[in-house]
Design an enzyme around this catalytic site. Structure first.
Site, PDB file in Angstrom:
ATOM      1  CE  LYS A  50      -3.415  25.857 -40.692  1.00 31.42           C
ATOM      2  NZ  LYS A  50      -4.718  25.982 -41.386  1.00 31.42           N
TER       3      LYS A  50
HETATM    4  O1  G3P Z   1      -6.656  29.509 -42.461  1.00 31.11           O
HETATM    5  C1  G3P Z   1      -7.392  29.824 -41.315  1.00 31.11           C
HETATM    6  C2  G3P Z   1      -8.767  30.182 -41.702  1.00 31.11           C
HETATM    7  O2  G3P Z   1      -9.440  29.066 -42.200  1.00 31.11           O
HETATM    8  C3  G3P Z   1      -9.558  30.803 -40.634  1.00 31.11           C
HETATM    9  O3  G3P Z   1     -10.478  31.613 -41.272  1.00 31.11           O
HETATM   10  O4  G3P Z   1     -12.523  32.889 -41.538  1.00 31.11           O
HETATM   11  O5  G3P Z   1     -12.437  30.918 -39.967  1.00 31.11           O
HETATM   12  O6  G3P Z   1     -11.275  33.037 -39.392  1.00 31.11           O
HETATM   13  P1  G3P Z   1     -11.740  32.135 -40.503  1.00 31.11           P
END
Ligand code: G3P
Length: 217
Positions: free
Chosen positions: A83
């Protein structure tokens, strides 16, 4: 649509894996922190039972360093997707590592043009962050639709991996739009099974069943 699980919590992944719900896993530095585990060790454990792509994120900022980190992460298991952030150095890294045959997930995508250029750089997956766009009053789902249109217009093979999923509705909307993959926390995957009318209907069935005085076993 494939389900990836957005966590480095091995027990949570195992529970969903046993139900056949895990087509892959995504992690990031914040999720590694949350797990309290060493990145190499926890990623190896996840890859020991998850057959699909397992994303592990580089943290260097310069392409040469990112490439070195990506090769080290990719050596953990054949199903690692390296990634990389959607920066110019991340795109250079994507080009090199995908050219070496590794899967690359280009993350922190917030615009259709970013998704377009990631596909040009050979990304296996593009990760548009829906929830974080919604957080600033933009429409994350519009972005998924725009990327779907662009990729279909030119037959790009890069898979749309909808990320920053915060709700069951996000999953449904991504499926309607045609995202290839959603990556969601275990709590959101479990919430897909919930409906208040299911609970209410079951309660009534059980009340009526008790009145029959019957037993199946
Ligand atoms: O895959 C990316 C994710 O983990 C981000 O999620 O909820 O931290 O915006 P969030």
């Amino acid at each position: 649509m494939k389900f990836f699980i957005d966590t480095a919590d091995v027990d949570a992944i195992r529970e969903l894996h046993d139900l056949g719900m895990v087509d892959g896993v995504t992690t990031n530095p914040s999720l590694i922190l949350k797990s309290g585990r060493d990145i190499l060790e926890v990623t190896k454990e996840i890859c020991s039972f998850v057959e699909g792509p397992v994303s592990a994120e580089v943290v260097a900022l310069k392409a040469d360093d990112m490439i070195a980190e990506g090769r080290k992460l990719a050596a953990i298991a054949p199903n690692i997707a390296v990634k990389v952030p959607l920066t110019w150095d991340g795109l250079k890294t994507c080009k090199v590592l995908s050219g070496e045959g590794f899967m690359v997930n280009v993350t922190l995508c917030f615009s259709a043009n970013q998704a377009l250029i990631a596909a040009k750089a050979g990304a296996t997956f593009i990760s548009p962050f829906i929830g974080r766009l919604d957080d600033i009053n933009l429409d994350g789902l519009d972005l998924i639709g725009d990327i779907r249109t662009i990729y279909d217009n030119y037959d790009f093979k890069t898979q749309i991996l909808a990320a920053s999923i915060r709700s069951a509705n996000h999953v449904k909307d991504c499926a309607m739009i045609g995202a290839d993959v959603v990556t969601a926390p275990p709590s959101v995957i479990k919430a897909l099974a919930n409906h208040v009318l299911t609970d209410k209907g079951l309660e009534q069935f059980l009340k009526d069943w008790a009145k029959t005085g019957q037993k199946i076993i």
